[in-house]
Scaffold this motif. Structure first.
Motif, short mmCIF file in Angstrom:
data_model
loop_
_atom_site.label_atom_id
_atom_site.label_comp_id
_atom_site.label_asym_id
_atom_site.label_seq_id
_atom_site.Cartn_x
_atom_site.Cartn_y
_atom_site.Cartn_z
N LYS A 110 0.81 -1.23 0.00
CA LYS A 110 0.00 0.00 0.00
C LYS A 110 0.83 1.27 0.00
O LYS A 110 1.95 1.31 0.52
N SER A 111 0.26 2.30 -0.60
CA SER A 111 0.84 3.63 -0.52
C SER A 111 -0.33 4.54 -0.21
O SER A 111 -1.39 4.39 -0.81
N SER A 112 -0.14 5.46 0.71
CA SER A 112 -1.28 6.29 1.07
C SER A 112 -1.46 7.44 0.08
O SER A 112 -2.41 8.20 0.15
N THR A 159 -6.51 3.32 -3.60
CA THR A 159 -5.95 3.45 -2.26
C THR A 159 -6.31 4.81 -1.63
O THR A 159 -6.25 5.00 -0.43
N SER A 169 -9.69 8.85 1.55
CA SER A 169 -9.13 10.15 1.93
C SER A 169 -9.65 11.18 0.94
O SER A 169 -10.19 10.84 -0.10
#
Ligand code: ADP
Ligand code: MG
Length: 659
Positions: free
Chosen positions: A498-500, A605, A609
């Protein structure tokens, strides 16, 4: 397969070939091909056009030093048809008969019958303008009107004219499954058309009683119903729109098999057919079931089974009425993969797949009213796609995109827009190819992807960008069609990648990890991590080829940005600055150019957000547009990276807006 059984099969297929409409009219066809410089051949799917005509040309028409090439709009079709013809002439693939598709070349110096995707022949024409190796070019599946085939029409016509009175004139054969061949004939100055006498049995067609809203659900219900009613061994062909949908349907059908209430019904053998399926998996759809098995074959296919490949034994067609197409909206300059209604002509073709060997049935998952509202014919792709690539390719062949001899012209507006995009990418200046533009034409990629590869050198991350581009050239590498429980396990397995801040970085991290695994453990590693090994293998091959081109252009290979991913994000921005979206105070995303609303795709991902400004590389349109792969962008970067930033009012707004 041992030699004996292979010989038996060859003999069996030989007998079958003897009754194909093309074989029955072989002498006449041979004479017509010999006599006419250009010939249009029209015949029902399954007449033997694609598998037999190239062999007829090879045996009867070609000079010893000439080859015949057959184009196909789709990779899967090019591969499976080459395999089939190779089998018929009893040679290994890549010898007498071979294929070339993007990132795979299975031909050698002795290959005489070559199957290629239309895109591949187009690229060949860029490198070798007179296509002198070919004595005959067969443009197959012309009715599909893909943009590449359409452009090839223009190229082939020009080449044919220039070789007219030379020692190696070019023969052109256009093959189509639908009747409206006059357009092709007119284009080649009143060329001869032959209609093959085919046979098609009676097909009973049923429409949904009411307008359908959820075609996936209704398709499943129809499969379930028909399975209970239809005799065993009456196989189904189901048209769906893409890999993910097909995998989900396959999973749903597996549940039918496990349902104890249905114990007394035939066992369902699901077979799937879509573009990124590896060849050996694709070939399974052609294999008959075991002789005494109490079973039914259900083939789930994209529109590839509409006309490009012929499947035998189909008694029932279930047509969802949709197709996934790439669209370009000139008003918003937005490119998107969109699920659209098929045309009436396509609906007829799909129904026809049920009546090849005997009477059949077609169940349409749309009402008669919905059918009446469909277009009569599909809109040619050239009139609905982004022309950036087309304009670049035409320029690479020293021709003028405004004056090109199109079979149906795109709008001048669309060409203007394509030029605008190329100009901002630095590929053209005053409508002439620049040095960067020339380099970009060497890659078999959308201009924005070749641009980021070229600009990655100044960001020191060529290796990473090539990895990302390779991954984006295949379907999703994350396995998605899973049961509830497995989905949770998959999510856990994916956490380490994962990468935010970016889906592209997540793809990169996954690909890096995959490449570190030893060759013989890759497959089980992918299974453990819920990754699609086939798509990763494909990406790996794509990577090798892209790197070959980089070497050819003397680019410094091997630069990587390590774990600091800012250079990668900046580099993505250098090619995809048109694909930005920003958040409004109402938490909606608007695209920076057209101010059109787009949502973040739930698989991203960044879904939960609310980043201020994002870049996307793909838009998927279902009920509304979704941005698929996205990366967070710092708006401070825009001034430095976006060309002509100060003339671009939209971007100024973006920078000045409050977070
Ligand atoms: P057309 O191009 O006119 O649609 P094809 O040449 O593709 O027809 O197909 C001719 C026949 O060859 C079909 O009827 C089918 O039975 C057979 N065929 C084609 N491809 C395969 C394959 N991969 N495996 C088995 N049979 C095939
Ligand atoms: Mg065909």
């Amino acid at each position: 397969m041992n030699d004996l059984s292979k010989m038996d099969l060859v003999k069996y297929f030989d007998d079958e070939r003897k009754t194909l409409p093309v074989t029955l009219q072989k002498e006449k066809l041979c004479a017509l091909i010999r006599e006419h410089e250009t010939l249009i051949i029209v015949g029902e799917t399954g007449s033997g056009k694609t598998t037999q005509i190239p062999q007829i040309v090879y045996e009867n028409i070609l000079q010893p030093d000439e080859d015949v090439v057959v184009t196909q709009p789709r990779r899967v079709a090019a591969i499976s048809l080459a395999e089939r013809v190779s089998f018929e002439v009893n040679t290994e693939i890549g010898e007498l008969v071979g294929y070339r598709v993007r990132f795979i070349d299975r031909t050698n110096h002795f290959t005489k019958i070559k199957f290629m995707t239309d895109g591949m022949l187009l690229r060949t024409a860029i490198l070798e303008k007179s296509l002198s190796a070919y004595g005959c070019i067969i443009l197959d599946e012309a009715h599909e009107r893909t943009v590449n085939t359409d452009i090839l029409f223009g190229i082939v016509k020009k080449v044919q004219f220039s070789r007219k009175n030379s020692s190696n004139p070019l023969k052109v054969i256009v093959m189509s499954a639908t009747m409206n061949a006059d357009l092709f004939a007119d284009y080649f100055g009143n060329a001869q058309i032959v209609y093959l006498q085919g046979r098609l049995y009676d097909i009973k067609t049923f429409h949904a009683k009411k307008d359908v809203e959820d075609y996936f659900h209704d398709t499943f219900v129809t499969i379930f119903q028909l399975h209970k009613e239809a005799p065993e061994r009456h196989d189904f062909l189901v048209f769906l729109t893409g890999q993910e949908e097909i995998e989900n349907m396959a999973l749903a059908i597996e549940h039918i098999n496990q349902d104890s209430v249905l114990r007394n019904y035939p066992v369902i053998k699901v077979r799937t057919l879509y573009a990124s399926l590896p060849t050996n998996e694709q070939l399974k759809v052609f294999m008959p079931l075991e002789p005494n098995e109490f079973a039914r074959k259900i083939i789930l296919s994209t529109n590839i089974a509409e006309t490009s490949v012929t499947l035998t034994g189909i008694k029932y067609v279930i047509d969802c009425g949709k197709v996934k197409v790439r669209c370009f909206h000139p008003e918003t300059s937005m490119d998107a993969l969109k699920i659209e209604n098929i045309s009436q002509a396509q609906a007829e073709q799909r129904a026809g797949r049920a009546g090849r060997e005997s009477d059949g049935y077609c169940y349409r998952i749309y009402s008669k009213k919905q059918y009446d509202e469909m277009n009569k014919d599909p809109v040619p792709e050239i009139q609905r796609c982004n022309l950036g690539n087309v304009v670049l390719e035409i320029l690479a062949m020293n021709m003028d995109p405004y004056k090109f001899d199109y079979i149906n012209s795109p709008s001048m507006d669309a060409i203007d827009q394509a030029y605008k995009m190329l100009e901002t990418l630095g590929a053209t200046k005053n409508n002439i190819l620049t040095e960067i533009g020339h380099k970009m034409t060497k890659y078999p990629l959308d201009p924005r992807y070749s641009k980021i590869i070229l600009s990655s050198i100044s960001y020191g991350c060529l290796e990473d960008i090539v990895n990302i581009v390779s991954i984006l050239s295949t379907d999703s590498i994350f396995v998605s069609s899973l049961s509830e429980k497995k989905r949770k396990q998959a999510e856990d397995a994916h956490i380490k990648f994962k990468s935010s801040i970016s889906d592209h970085i997540m793809l990169l991290k996954t690909f890096r990890a995959y490449r570190k695994i030893r060759k013989d453990s890759k497959s089980s590693w992918c299974d453990d991590n819920f990754l699609n090994v086939r798509n990763l293998e494909y990406a790996d091959r794509a990577r090798d080829q892209i790197l070959d081109i980089c070497r050819y252009l003397h680019l410094p290979i091997g630069q990587s940005c390590g774990e600091n991913f800012d250079p990668v994000r900046k580099c993505l921005l250098s090619g995809f600055f048109e694909n930005l979206a920003y958040i409004t105070p109402e938490k909606k995303y608007l695209t920076v150019n057209a101010k059109k609303e787009c949502k973040i795709h739930p698989t991203s991902t960044l879904f939960h957000s609310y980043p201020h400004c994002v870049l996307y590389t793909e838009i998927i349109e279902t009920s509304q547009p979704y941005m698929k792969y996205i990366t967070l962008i710092d708006k401070e970067w825009l001034v430095d990276i976006v060309p002509n930033f100060h003339q671009r009012h939209n971007y100024q707004v973006l920078v000045n807006s409050n977070e």
